[in-house]
Write a protein that holds these residues in place. Structure first.
Motif, short mmCIF file in Angstrom:
data_model
loop_
_atom_site.label_atom_id
_atom_site.label_comp_id
_atom_site.label_asym_id
_atom_site.label_seq_id
_atom_site.Cartn_x
_atom_site.Cartn_y
_atom_site.Cartn_z
N GLN A 30 45.10 34.35 50.81
CA GLN A 30 45.50 33.01 50.41
C GLN A 30 44.44 32.34 49.55
OE1 GLN A 30 46.10 31.46 54.33
NE2 GLN A 30 48.01 32.58 54.63
N VAL A 31 43.18 32.53 49.92
CA VAL A 31 42.08 31.94 49.14
C VAL A 31 42.00 32.56 47.74
CG1 VAL A 31 39.56 31.80 48.97
CG2 VAL A 31 40.70 31.23 51.12
N LEU A 32 42.13 33.89 47.67
CA LEU A 32 42.06 34.56 46.38
C LEU A 32 43.24 34.17 45.48
CD1 LEU A 32 40.83 38.14 47.37
CD2 LEU A 32 39.52 36.28 46.32
N LYS A 33 44.44 34.08 46.07
CA LYS A 33 45.60 33.65 45.29
C LYS A 33 45.45 32.20 44.86
CE LYS A 33 49.06 36.94 46.91
NZ LYS A 33 50.26 37.17 47.76
N GLY A 34 44.82 31.38 45.72
CA GLY A 34 44.56 30.00 45.34
C GLY A 34 43.65 29.91 44.13
N THR A 35 42.65 30.79 44.09
CA THR A 35 41.76 30.83 42.93
C THR A 35 42.51 31.33 41.70
OG1 THR A 35 39.96 31.38 44.45
CG2 THR A 35 39.52 31.63 42.11
N GLY A 36 43.37 32.34 41.88
CA GLY A 36 44.16 32.87 40.77
C GLY A 36 45.12 31.84 40.20
N GLN A 37 45.58 30.92 41.03
CA GLN A 37 46.53 29.92 40.59
C GLN A 37 45.90 28.88 39.65
OE1 GLN A 37 49.68 29.74 40.76
NE2 GLN A 37 50.50 30.56 42.66
N ILE A 38 44.58 28.92 39.48
CA ILE A 38 43.94 28.05 38.49
C ILE A 38 44.59 28.25 37.13
CG2 ILE A 38 41.80 27.61 37.20
CD1 ILE A 38 40.25 28.26 39.75
N MET A 39 44.95 29.51 36.83
CA MET A 39 45.67 29.80 35.59
C MET A 39 47.09 30.28 35.87
SD MET A 39 42.84 31.38 32.98
CE MET A 39 41.10 31.02 33.20
N LEU A 40 47.66 29.73 36.98
CA LEU A 40 49.06 29.95 37.34
C LEU A 40 49.39 31.40 37.64
CD1 LEU A 40 48.93 27.50 34.99
CD2 LEU A 40 51.34 27.39 35.62
N GLN A 41 48.43 32.14 38.20
CA GLN A 41 48.64 33.55 38.52
C GLN A 41 48.58 33.75 40.02
OE1 GLN A 41 49.43 35.52 35.72
NE2 GLN A 41 49.25 33.45 34.87
N GLU A 42 49.72 34.13 40.62
CA GLU A 42 49.77 34.40 42.05
C GLU A 42 49.39 35.86 42.29
OE1 GLU A 42 53.02 34.60 45.68
OE2 GLU A 42 53.51 33.38 43.92
N ASN A 43 48.09 36.12 42.18
CA ASN A 43 47.60 37.48 42.26
C ASN A 43 46.18 37.47 42.85
OD1 ASN A 43 46.14 39.97 41.28
ND2 ASN A 43 48.19 40.45 40.53
N SER A 44 45.99 38.20 43.94
CA SER A 44 44.69 38.20 44.61
C SER A 44 43.60 38.83 43.76
CB SER A 44 44.80 38.96 45.95
OG SER A 44 45.74 38.35 46.79
N TRP A 45 43.94 39.89 43.03
CA TRP A 45 42.95 40.53 42.16
C TRP A 45 42.53 39.61 41.03
CZ3 TRP A 45 40.38 44.66 43.64
CH2 TRP A 45 40.95 45.51 44.59
N THR A 46 43.48 38.84 40.51
CA THR A 46 43.15 37.84 39.49
C THR A 46 42.16 36.83 40.06
OG1 THR A 46 45.30 38.06 38.40
CG2 THR A 46 44.08 36.03 37.99
N GLY A 47 42.45 36.36 41.27
CA GLY A 47 41.55 35.40 41.91
C GLY A 47 40.17 35.97 42.16
N LEU A 48 40.12 37.23 42.57
CA LEU A 48 38.82 37.88 42.81
C LEU A 48 38.02 37.97 41.51
CD1 LEU A 48 36.87 39.39 44.66
CD2 LEU A 48 38.14 41.50 44.18
N LEU A 49 38.69 38.36 40.43
CA LEU A 49 37.99 38.44 39.14
C LEU A 49 37.52 37.06 38.67
CD1 LEU A 49 40.19 41.07 37.25
CD2 LEU A 49 37.83 41.35 38.03
#
Length: 302
Positions: free
Chosen positions: A13-32
């Motif tokens: 949830q935290v990683l997807k929350g970070t990914g959603q900064i650019m509207l991406q519901e993706n944990s790997w996106t959030g991690l990057l």
């Protein structure tokens, strides 16, 4: 591969929350995204992680809709609050406390709008950041961070990489490598969104250049990051999507230039992502009017 993170729900949830900064519901996106932020500054990286976690835990404790929590909708504004505070101010104990409080407040405000189905995007972050920056400047003597006091000089690469620089500036990162990582982070989840964002930043920078904005700041991505977000919102595979992206980016760039040229928001820390929100609202309103007219004409013809 995302199932790796789903074994630890809070982390996912935290990683997807970070990914959603650019509207991406993706944990790997959030991690990057987090990796890119930590590369620029460990303080900003830690602030982003703390604030996103605070926002997510708040949503869980208040028993907000589980699907919304799982999608990361209560983390992205919180993350931006955390990074913004660490970017503007030197990290003192009060700033670390406010990172958590700000992340919590962002989740509550986000929920208020989600329940009413009002698309506000990063507005909770903007409102909290404006309020905190104004209060801290007025009632404390906390010094600015090194990111504010140090002069950032463009490099020879900035002229050619200002689109990826714009991706970096979405999360307050001026490093070339961070911008490239952010672009790739969006690309792995949605290539069309990444490419539209790339083109959007070019168009936004071009419009700002026509208005006589400083070329060095354009190259650094400071006049392109809001356009990146607006382009991502309207990205898609239909031909009409290109039109909406162009309209949204143009509206965003014009609002951005106007606010900066007239120095309307310097007392509260700057424009942040408000031009993106305002430009997107304008485009959504035009979309709604257009669809309504089409529906009305169809009903009359029938």
């Amino acid at each position: 591969m995302e199932k790796i993170f789903e074994k630890v729900p809070l982390l996912d949830q935290v990683l997807k929350g970070t990914g959603q900064i650019m509207l991406q519901e993706n944990s790997w996106t959030g991690l990057l995204f987090l990796i890119g932020i930590f590369m620029g500054s460990w303080e900003q990286g830690l602030s982003a992680l703390m604030a996103t976690t605070a926002g997510t835990l708040t949503a869980r404790l208040l028993k907000y809709d589980q699907s919304e929590i799982n999608a990361g909708l209560y983390g992205f504004s919180a993350a931006l609050v955390g990074v913004a505070l660490s970017f503007v101010f030197k990290n003192t104990l009060l700033i670390w406390i406010l990172v958590i409080i700000g992340g919590t407040a962002a989740a509550v405000i986000q929920h208020f709008f989600i329940k009413r189905k009002i698309p506000v995007f990063t507005l909770p972050f903007i409102l909290i950041a404006w309020a905190l920056v104004f209060i801290l400047h007025r009632f404390t003597e906390i010094p600015p961070s090194r990111f504010i006091t140090e002069t950032i000089l463009p490099t020879n690469n900035d002229e050619f990489l200002y689109s990826t620089n714009a991706f970096g500036e979405v999360i307050f990162q001026g490093g070339i490598l961070s911008g490239i990582i952010f672009f790739l982070a969006v690309f792995i989840n949605s290539p069309v969104a990444a490419l539209y964002g790339f083109v959007g930043s070019i168009i936004g920078g071009f419009i700002s250049h026509l208005h006589g904005e400083p070329i060095d700041k354009i190259h650094l991505g400071l006049f392109g990051f809001n356009a990146v977000l607006s382009a991502i919102v309207f990205s898609g595979f239909k031909k009409i999507d290109g039109f909406w992206v162009l309209l949204a980016v143009a509206a965003t760039a014009l609002i951005d230039d106007f606010l900066i040229d007239y120095d309307l928001l310097s007392s509260v820390g700057g424009v942040f992502t408000f031009p993106f929100v305002a430009g997107t609202w304008v485009t959504l309103l035009i979309q709604k009017i257009t669809i309504h007219k089409k529906t009305l004409n169809t009903d009359l013809n029938n």
